[in-house]
Design an enzyme around this catalytic site. Structure first.
Site, mmCIF file in Angstrom:
data_model
loop_
_atom_site.group_PDB
_atom_site.id
_atom_site.type_symbol
_atom_site.label_atom_id
_atom_site.label_comp_id
_atom_site.label_asym_id
_atom_site.label_seq_id
_atom_site.Cartn_x
_atom_site.Cartn_y
_atom_site.Cartn_z
ATOM 1 N N ASP A 211 28.118 44.351 40.100
ATOM 2 C CA ASP A 211 28.424 43.764 40.507
ATOM 3 C C ASP A 211 29.036 42.750 41.970
ATOM 4 O OD1 ASP A 211 29.862 43.587 37.814
ATOM 5 O OD2 ASP A 211 31.045 45.794 38.301
ATOM 6 N N ARG B 140 27.923 34.246 36.338
ATOM 7 C CA ARG B 140 27.812 34.662 37.883
ATOM 8 C C ARG B 140 26.392 33.124 38.348
ATOM 9 N NH1 ARG B 140 30.499 40.237 38.571
ATOM 10 N NH2 ARG B 140 32.818 39.316 38.514
ATOM 11 N N ARG C 62 34.658 37.467 41.652
ATOM 12 C CA ARG C 62 34.309 38.562 42.750
ATOM 13 C C ARG C 62 33.922 36.528 43.655
ATOM 14 N NH1 ARG C 62 34.623 43.935 42.636
ATOM 15 N NH2 ARG C 62 34.463 44.620 40.261
HETATM 16 C C1 S3P Z 1 32.121 48.499 34.434
HETATM 17 C C2 S3P Z 1 30.530 48.025 33.695
HETATM 18 C C3 S3P Z 1 30.115 46.401 33.789
HETATM 19 C C4 S3P Z 1 30.654 46.239 35.100
HETATM 20 C C5 S3P Z 1 32.089 45.566 35.075
HETATM 21 C C6 S3P Z 1 32.987 47.299 35.107
HETATM 22 C C7 S3P Z 1 32.569 49.556 33.376
HETATM 23 O O1 S3P Z 1 30.172 45.712 33.169
HETATM 24 O O2 S3P Z 1 30.198 44.770 35.373
HETATM 25 O O3 S3P Z 1 32.442 45.216 35.984
HETATM 26 O O4 S3P Z 1 33.949 49.520 33.917
HETATM 27 O O5 S3P Z 1 32.174 50.021 32.679
HETATM 28 P P1 S3P Z 1 28.970 46.371 31.896
HETATM 29 O O6 S3P Z 1 29.599 47.233 31.341
HETATM 30 O O7 S3P Z 1 29.201 44.908 30.683
HETATM 31 O O8 S3P Z 1 27.295 45.783 32.320
#
Ligand code: S3P
Length: 435
Positions: A316, A347, A389
């Site tokens: 992120d 992104r 973001r």
């Molecule tokens: C998250 C996992 C990530 C992250 C998201 C929050 C979570 O996503 O990018 O902002 O809380 O498990 P992904 O599981 O798609 O990598």
């Protein structure tokens, strides 16, 4: 369209800051507190829009949830006693809400329909619905259950052994939640370990879960009991100000009570490899999650390479890292980050297009970005694409741009950081700050 103008003259960032609660941990605390029977008190909850959607969903299932700012009190009858909701369950912009809820609802005793906003309705859900289907879940939605809205008929699930094809904590967590109620023991193997908040919190709630290297095992037939959860500050929110302090000489910012879970601290590794000074002033292994106090300052930055196992530890943070790389001497290469293309927006495309508009030397690749620095950035109008973001990246860009940055649709920032602009102003020593 609403636009926010952000402008600073010769800014320097100085002071202490406590960023709002961690988004990932706040979601999970509400979910587990609602699955469990009894009372759960959450302290430091993120009152951003994404997490508020998670609260609203459980209220619709008959769970009593009282919130006073960042304190949340849950009193749940336990998931076996949830009520079938009268309306669709709306996850808003929140991928974490949608994907984790699919895992929870699949093994529940109720029927429901999960929906989301325009951006979320375009994001892939089959990374969750396919493994859930192999556990016996009864799920139906457009494009082979890849897109919301998705309807879920709660059934008794069977355990699976699942090898994760993508490093995704959302997928891992959805299967772990489904495994809580499945017959047998569910095992998930990850090639690259993604954030482990679910595993840590399941232990806190008394689940039968075992972590063994890159494998997690959860036994079905768990009865969870309410407990207290303390949510540390979100390192993904702090990252915007860490990057700002690292870009601007003379800055020194101390982050208090910030989450330091090693599956999330990739930003600290990158700051150090780019030459910023990062001092961990205190680290506490709290119940469940580590947190601490971190100071960031700088004498200038150099380019770096970011790839492989590091990517899930800072996924992120890549938009703000890309901005930071525009101020570093040399080339920064980001690769193995194809997942960026399926976030709140693409992104890779969005960051590249917006930073180019203000003079960055940046190119998109299939799975990342290449940035040549340093570049003098100008002002301009930057789109947020409705992605929090991207909006915050634009706000921080105003600190290094030569004239004002106009941010289109800045309201989306409230998804994860409602007080972002207030904190930006508070930390910035500048007589001419406005916006
Ligand atoms: C998250 C996992 C990530 C992250 C998201 C929050 C979570 O996503 O990018 O902002 O809380 O498990 P992904 O599981 O798609 O990598």
């Amino acid at each position: 369209m609403e636009t926010k103008i952000v402008e600073f003259t010769k800014p320097v960032l100085q002071g202490d800051m406590a960023v709002p609660g961690d988004k990932s941990i706040s979601h999970r605390a509400v979910m587990l507190g609602s699955i469990a029977k009894g009372q759960t008190q959450i302290t430091g909850f993120l009152d951003g829009e994404d997490c508020l959607h998670t609260i609203d969903i459980f209220r619709q299932l008959g769970v009593s949830i009282e919130r006073d700012g960042t304190s949340v009190m849950i009193d749940s009858p336990g998931m076996q006693e949830w009520e079938t909701p009268a309306d669709n369950l709306y996850a808003g912009n929140s991928g974490t809400t949608a994907r984790l809820m699919l895992g929870i609802l699949a093994g529940s005793t109720i029927n429901s329909v999960l929906t989301g906003d325009e951006s979320l309705s375009k994001r892939p859900m089959n990374r969750v619905t396919l493994p859930l289907a192999s556990m016996g879940a009864s799920i139906a939605g457009d494009s082979d259950s890849n897109l919301l809205p998705i309807s879920i008929t709660g059934v008794t699930l069977s355990a699976i052994d699942y090898e994760m094809p993508v490093a995704s904590a959302q997928v891992k967590s959805a299967i772990l939640f489904a495994g809580l109620n499945a017959e047998g023991t569910t095992t998930i193997s990850e090639e690259t370990v993604s954030r482990d908040h679910t595993e840590r919190m399941l232990l806190q709630f008394g689940a039968k879960i075992r972590v063994d290297g890159n494998k997690v095992h959860v036994k079905g037939g768990n009865v969870l009991h309410g407990t207290d959860v303390i949510v540390p500050g979100d390192i993904s929110s702090a990252a915007f100000f860490m990057a700002a302090a690292a870009m601007i000489k003379g800055s020194s910012v101390t982050f208090t009570n910030v989450g330091l879970n090693p599956t999330r601290t990739g930003i600290i590794d990158v700051l150090e490899s780019m030459g910023a000074r990062v001092e961990i002033l205190e680290k506490v292994d709290g119940i469940g999650e580590p947190y601490g106090t971190v100071n960031v300052s700088t004498e200038g930055l150099r380019g770096t390479e970011i790839s492989g196992n590091l990517i899930p530890r800072l996924i992120d943070e890549l938009p703000i890292i890309a901005l930071m790389a525009t101020q570093a001497v040399g080339t920064t290469i980001i690769k193995d980050a194809g997942e960026l293309r399926v976030k709140e927006t693409d992104r890779i495309a969005a960051v590249t297009s917006e930073l180019k508009k203000i003079g960055a030397n940046i190119e998109a690749t299939d799975d990342g970005m290449i940035i040549h620095g340093p570049s003098k950035l100008s002002g301009g109008t930057l789109a947020s694409y409705g992605d929090h973001r991207l909006g915050m990246m634009a706000g921080i860009a105003a600190l290094v741009a030569s004239s004002p940055i106009h941010i289109e649709n800045p309201a989306c920032i409230a998804v994860s950081y409602p007080g972002f602009f207030d904190d930006l102003e508070k930390l910035t020593v500048s007589k001419n700050a406005k916006g």
